[in-house]
Design a protein around this motif. Structure first.
Motif, PDB file in Angstrom:
ATOM      1  N   GLU A  36      28.670  24.963  23.587  1.00  0.00           N
ATOM      2  CA  GLU A  36      27.736  26.063  23.351  1.00  0.00           C
ATOM      3  C   GLU A  36      27.026  26.554  24.588  1.00  0.00           C
ATOM      4  OE1 GLU A  36      25.365  26.078  20.059  1.00  0.00           O
ATOM      5  OE2 GLU A  36      26.704  24.910  18.812  1.00  0.00           O
ATOM      6  N   ILE A  37      26.855  25.663  25.557  1.00  0.00           N
ATOM      7  CA  ILE A  37      26.041  26.096  26.693  1.00  0.00           C
ATOM      8  C   ILE A  37      26.827  26.093  28.000  1.00  0.00           C
ATOM      9  CG2 ILE A  37      24.048  25.543  28.076  1.00  0.00           C
ATOM     10  CD1 ILE A  37      22.592  24.772  25.728  1.00  0.00           C
ATOM     11  N   THR A  38      27.444  24.960  28.306  1.00  0.00           N
ATOM     12  CA  THR A  38      28.016  24.839  29.646  1.00  0.00           C
ATOM     13  C   THR A  38      29.172  25.781  29.887  1.00  0.00           C
ATOM     14  OG1 THR A  38      27.523  22.529  29.318  1.00  0.00           O
ATOM     15  CG2 THR A  38      28.606  23.130  31.349  1.00  0.00           C
ATOM     16  N   HIS A  39      30.143  25.799  28.952  1.00  0.00           N
ATOM     17  CA  HIS A  39      31.300  26.655  29.193  1.00  0.00           C
ATOM     18  C   HIS A  39      30.915  28.124  29.376  1.00  0.00           C
ATOM     19  CE1 HIS A  39      35.028  24.145  27.875  1.00  0.00           C
ATOM     20  NE2 HIS A  39      34.460  23.716  28.960  1.00  0.00           N
ATOM     21  N   PRO A  40      30.104  28.685  28.496  1.00  0.00           N
ATOM     22  CA  PRO A  40      29.715  30.089  28.705  1.00  0.00           C
ATOM     23  C   PRO A  40      28.979  30.281  30.030  1.00  0.00           C
ATOM     24  CG  PRO A  40      29.100  29.383  26.511  1.00  0.00           C
ATOM     25  CD  PRO A  40      29.619  28.186  27.208  1.00  0.00           C
ATOM     26  N   ARG A  41      28.073  29.326  30.351  1.00  0.00           N
ATOM     27  CA  ARG A  41      27.282  29.551  31.555  1.00  0.00           C
ATOM     28  C   ARG A  41      28.110  29.442  32.821  1.00  0.00           C
ATOM     29  NH1 ARG A  41      21.808  26.432  32.807  1.00  0.00           N
ATOM     30  NH2 ARG A  41      23.014  24.752  31.965  1.00  0.00           N
ATOM     31  N   TYR A  42      29.003  28.416  32.826  1.00  0.00           N
ATOM     32  CA  TYR A  42      29.785  28.204  34.041  1.00  0.00           C
ATOM     33  C   TYR A  42      30.788  29.328  34.242  1.00  0.00           C
ATOM     34  CZ  TYR A  42      32.351  25.579  37.560  1.00  0.00           C
ATOM     35  OH  TYR A  42      32.929  25.162  38.704  1.00  0.00           O
TER      36      TYR A  42
ATOM     37  N   LEU B 102      38.568  27.709  34.597  1.00  0.00           N
ATOM     38  CA  LEU B 102      37.706  27.061  35.572  1.00  0.00           C
ATOM     39  C   LEU B 102      36.781  26.062  34.922  1.00  0.00           C
ATOM     40  CD1 LEU B 102      36.837  29.971  37.961  1.00  0.00           C
ATOM     41  CD2 LEU B 102      38.288  28.016  38.386  1.00  0.00           C
ATOM     42  N   SER B 103      36.252  26.397  33.750  1.00  0.00           N
ATOM     43  CA  SER B 103      35.326  25.422  33.177  1.00  0.00           C
ATOM     44  C   SER B 103      36.058  24.202  32.641  1.00  0.00           C
ATOM     45  CB  SER B 103      34.380  26.000  32.134  1.00  0.00           C
ATOM     46  OG  SER B 103      34.946  27.030  31.416  1.00  0.00           O
ATOM     47  N   TYR B 104      37.288  24.379  32.133  1.00  0.00           N
ATOM     48  CA  TYR B 104      38.023  23.190  31.719  1.00  0.00           C
ATOM     49  C   TYR B 104      38.360  22.311  32.908  1.00  0.00           C
ATOM     50  CZ  TYR B 104      38.603  24.270  26.825  1.00  0.00           C
ATOM     51  OH  TYR B 104      38.361  24.498  25.512  1.00  0.00           O
ATOM     52  N   GLN B 105      38.675  22.971  34.024  1.00  0.00           N
ATOM     53  CA  GLN B 105      39.016  22.206  35.222  1.00  0.00           C
ATOM     54  C   GLN B 105      37.819  21.374  35.686  1.00  0.00           C
ATOM     55  OE1 GLN B 105      39.642  24.483  38.785  1.00  0.00           O
ATOM     56  NE2 GLN B 105      41.615  23.529  39.055  1.00  0.00           N
ATOM     57  N   LYS B 106      36.668  22.029  35.711  1.00  0.00           N
ATOM     58  CA  LYS B 106      35.466  21.318  36.132  1.00  0.00           C
ATOM     59  C   LYS B 106      35.152  20.181  35.167  1.00  0.00           C
ATOM     60  CE  LYS B 106      31.439  21.098  38.332  1.00  0.00           C
ATOM     61  NZ  LYS B 106      31.235  20.771  39.664  1.00  0.00           N
ATOM     62  N   GLN B 107      35.359  20.433  33.897  1.00  0.00           N
ATOM     63  CA  GLN B 107      35.060  19.415  32.907  1.00  0.00           C
ATOM     64  C   GLN B 107      35.960  18.206  33.107  1.00  0.00           C
ATOM     65  OE1 GLN B 107      35.721  20.645  28.907  1.00  0.00           O
ATOM     66  NE2 GLN B 107      34.565  18.966  28.058  1.00  0.00           N
ATOM     67  N   TRP B 108      37.235  18.488  33.350  1.00  0.00           N
ATOM     68  CA  TRP B 108      38.187  17.404  33.559  1.00  0.00           C
ATOM     69  C   TRP B 108      37.794  16.572  34.774  1.00  0.00           C
ATOM     70  CZ3 TRP B 108      42.177  16.637  37.300  1.00  0.00           C
ATOM     71  CH2 TRP B 108      43.098  15.657  36.929  1.00  0.00           C
ATOM     72  N   GLU B 109      37.375  17.287  35.840  1.00  0.00           N
ATOM     73  CA  GLU B 109      36.957  16.584  37.055  1.00  0.00           C
ATOM     74  C   GLU B 109      35.770  15.683  36.794  1.00  0.00           C
ATOM     75  OE1 GLU B 109      37.267  19.792  40.289  1.00  0.00           O
ATOM     76  OE2 GLU B 109      35.439  18.633  40.688  1.00  0.00           O
ATOM     77  N   VAL B 110      34.776  16.213  36.094  1.00  0.00           N
ATOM     78  CA  VAL B 110      33.573  15.424  35.844  1.00  0.00           C
ATOM     79  C   VAL B 110      33.903  14.226  34.966  1.00  0.00           C
ATOM     80  CG1 VAL B 110      31.318  15.437  34.756  1.00  0.00           C
ATOM     81  CG2 VAL B 110      31.996  17.329  36.182  1.00  0.00           C
ATOM     82  N   ARG B 111      34.780  14.439  33.973  1.00  0.00           N
ATOM     83  CA  ARG B 111      35.110  13.311  33.091  1.00  0.00           C
ATOM     84  C   ARG B 111      35.840  12.210  33.832  1.00  0.00           C
ATOM     85  NH1 ARG B 111      35.927  15.312  26.905  1.00  0.00           N
ATOM     86  NH2 ARG B 111      33.909  16.332  26.849  1.00  0.00           N
ATOM     87  N   ARG B 112      36.696  12.621  34.782  1.00  0.00           N
ATOM     88  CA  ARG B 112      37.400  11.606  35.582  1.00  0.00           C
ATOM     89  C   ARG B 112      36.395  10.769  36.361  1.00  0.00           C
ATOM     90  NH1 ARG B 112      41.290  13.778  39.858  1.00  0.00           N
ATOM     91  NH2 ARG B 112      41.564  11.652  40.528  1.00  0.00           N
TER      92      ARG B 112
END
Lengths: 236, 312
Positions: A100-106, A118-128
């Motif tokens: 609800e918040i991060t994907h739209p904002r990023y 881009l937001s999925y990529q960043k999410q994947w990086e952070v989760r790793r």
């Protein structure tokens, strides 16, 4: 996090202008935000910026002895370790917040489908990264408990003093202010994180004091504060 | 009073009860607070596949991370931090964060990623703890995890190559050691005369660096220049790890001997292989005599240096 730098520079009495740009990550020499642009030099990240400012003759921690400097560094690591990681966790690993918040904002500066990619990529990086340091297995409650522990430690250390090392603000104060202010003012799905911080009255008083002392004079200059405050109402 | 508690962890060597920093931290804390733990060195257990050591088992409760284990011990009234003020408790958390951020990457690197250290010391030691085929798979897995952790947390731009990351983490580790030394000063423990959680963590991280004999040792050399930290480790070892009734020290010595034997066997195998290669080369007509002598010298050199490294 950008707020830490602004606070630090204000504390050193250096005038600063904040500019928000979509490609800021690429302009930065280290890929990390924020960075400062002074004359023909560009410096990013807190450590190098502090050293750069020190080399120019402004330093906040000169009055500390060796043991206090060691303590300051230790507390800065604690804040980075716990608060920063908790903020990242909440932004990228908590599914509800992410949707609800991060994907739209990023993704907001980019057109579809780039914003999603881009937001999925960043999410994947952070989760790793979370997995590598062992935070992936933590539930939201555990993360909130860790934040609570960290705030408790900061609150104990601050006690009734105006700043962490008594009368004068240091880099630690700037760092803590930046993180706590962000937590207190960013609107998320639930208020649990900011509630945890609000439990410690000396910490909220600390934030308010720094805000009043270093930021209120610049409100008229306000393009920065206005841009920031679309999602973050100022502490009252 | 409390149910019997059993701690499973990595075994020891080189005069230490365990080589693993987290296991060492928990053991030290248990000694400081007087908690009656039976320590079980891991040998051939599938649980280690998850990499979860140390693990505390008490009745039906299984707890796996050092912070949680310490919390559990405190709830069971084994509290080494009883005399600390709130501010000192806060300082403890901060210094532990410092250790994890600045010292742990270099520790992991020295053990698992530095090629010479890994191949000659860490891998044989850990491989000797397991039967085939775990011995082939597990050390590699632990090494990959360590590398992953370092690259993900420290390896962002502008540090693009592993050598730059390595330089940065060793700089950070040396700075951290200096800060710890300044904080310790001349006192016996970090908060006065009795050891606390912080002492357990610092000991857990410093002792492996201090005691394990690696070929590449610049972090150890830096540590040896800080005499108060060395004295701190030695004090804890003599006071808390030699004088136990359960005869921990002889057991430690036995595992050290067993390790020595296994390492000797591995080295012998290696030198046999080298001799065979040597023979093959001698029989082959293509190599000029000069190269043969160089090979012989090299084989001789390799044989003698692992042997000298083995002496404790």
């Amino acid at each position: 996090a950008a707020l830490c730098f602004q606070a630090f520079l204000q504390m050193c009495n250096l005038p600063v202008r904040v500019i928000c740009r979509a490609n800021a990550e690429y302009m930065s020499p280290s890929g990390k935000l924020p960075f400062i642009h002074v004359g023909n030099q560009v410096v990013s990240e807190l450590g190098p910026i502090v050293q750069f400012v020190k080399a120019k003759g402004h330093s906040l921690s000169d009055g500390l002895d060796e043991v206090q400097k060691a303590e300051m560094k230790a507390y800065m690591e604690l804040v980075n370790n716990m608060l920063l990681t908790a903020e990242l966790y909440l932004q990228w690993c908590d599914d509800v917040t992410v949707e609800e918040i991060t994907h739209p904002r990023y993704g907001s500066p980019y057109p579809w489908p780039l914003n999603r990619i881009l937001s999925y990529q960043k999410q994947w990086e952070v989760r790793r990264k979370m997995k590598a340091i062992g935070w992936a297995g933590k539930t939201l409650e555990q993360v909130l408990e860790d934040v609570d522990q960290c705030c408790h430690a900061l609150s104990q250390r601050l006690g009734t003093q105006p700043y962490f090392f008594n009368k004068h603000p240091t880099e630690l104060d700037a760092l803590v202010f930046g993180h706590l202010f962000t937590i207190l003012t960013t609107q998320l799905i639930t208020d649990e994180l900011s509630e945890k911080v609000k439990n410690y009255s000396n910490l909220t008083a600390f934030c308010r004091r720094i805000e009043q002392q270093y930021f209120e004079g610049h409100e008229k200059d306000s393009s920065t504060i206005a841009a920031r405050s679309s999602k973050r109402p100022l502490l009252r | 009073m409390a149910a019997p508690m059993e701690l499973s962890c990595w075994g020891g060597g080189w005069g230490l009860p365990s080589l693993h920093p987290e296991s060492l931290t928990v053991m030290a804390y248990a000694r400081f607070s007087g908690a009656p733990l039976t320590v079980n060195s891991i040998n051939n257990s599938w649980r280690t596949l998850k990499g979860d050591l140390p693990v505390l088992v008490s009745e039906d409760i299984v707890i796996s991370q050092p912070a949680k284990i310490l919390n559990f011990l405190r709830k069971q009234k084994y509290n080494a931090d009883y005399d600390l003020s709130a501010k000192q408790g806060a300082d403890t958390l901060a210094y532990i964060a410092l250790l994890e951020e600045k010292l742990l990457p270099a520790l992991l690197h020295t053990f698992w990623i530095e090629a010479e250290n890994y191949c000659s010391v860490t891998k044989p030691w850990f491989a000797s703890r397991f039967a085939f085929p775990l011995s082939l798979y597990l050390p590699g897995k632990m090494s990959r995890e360590a590398l992953n952790r370092i690259l993900l947390t420290k390896g962002g731009p502008p540090l693009y190559s592993l050598t730059e990351v390595e330089a940065q983490i060793y700089r950070d580790a040396k700075e951290c050691l200096n800060l710890l030394s300044k904080r310790l000063g001349t006192s016996q423990f970090f908060f006065g005369d009795t050891p606390t959680t912080l002492d357990a963590f610092v000991f857990g991280f410093l002792a492996p660096i201090y005691k394990v004999c690696f070929p590449r040792v610049h972090l150890q050399e830096h540590l040896k220049q800080l005499p108060n930290l060395c004295r701190f480790c030695d004090d804890i070892l003599t006071r808390y790890f030699r004088l136990t009734v359960s005869g921990y020290s002889p057991a430690g010595q036995d595992t050290a001997d067993a390790n020595l034997q296994k390492l000797t066997q591995l080295v012998n195998k290696e030198s046999n292989l080298i001799e065979k290669m040597d023979d093959n080369l001698r029989k082959s007509p293509q190599h000029p005599p000069r190269k043969l002598t160089m090979l012989k010298l090299a084989a001789g050199g390799e044989e003698s240096s692992p042997m000298s490294r083995l002496s404790p």
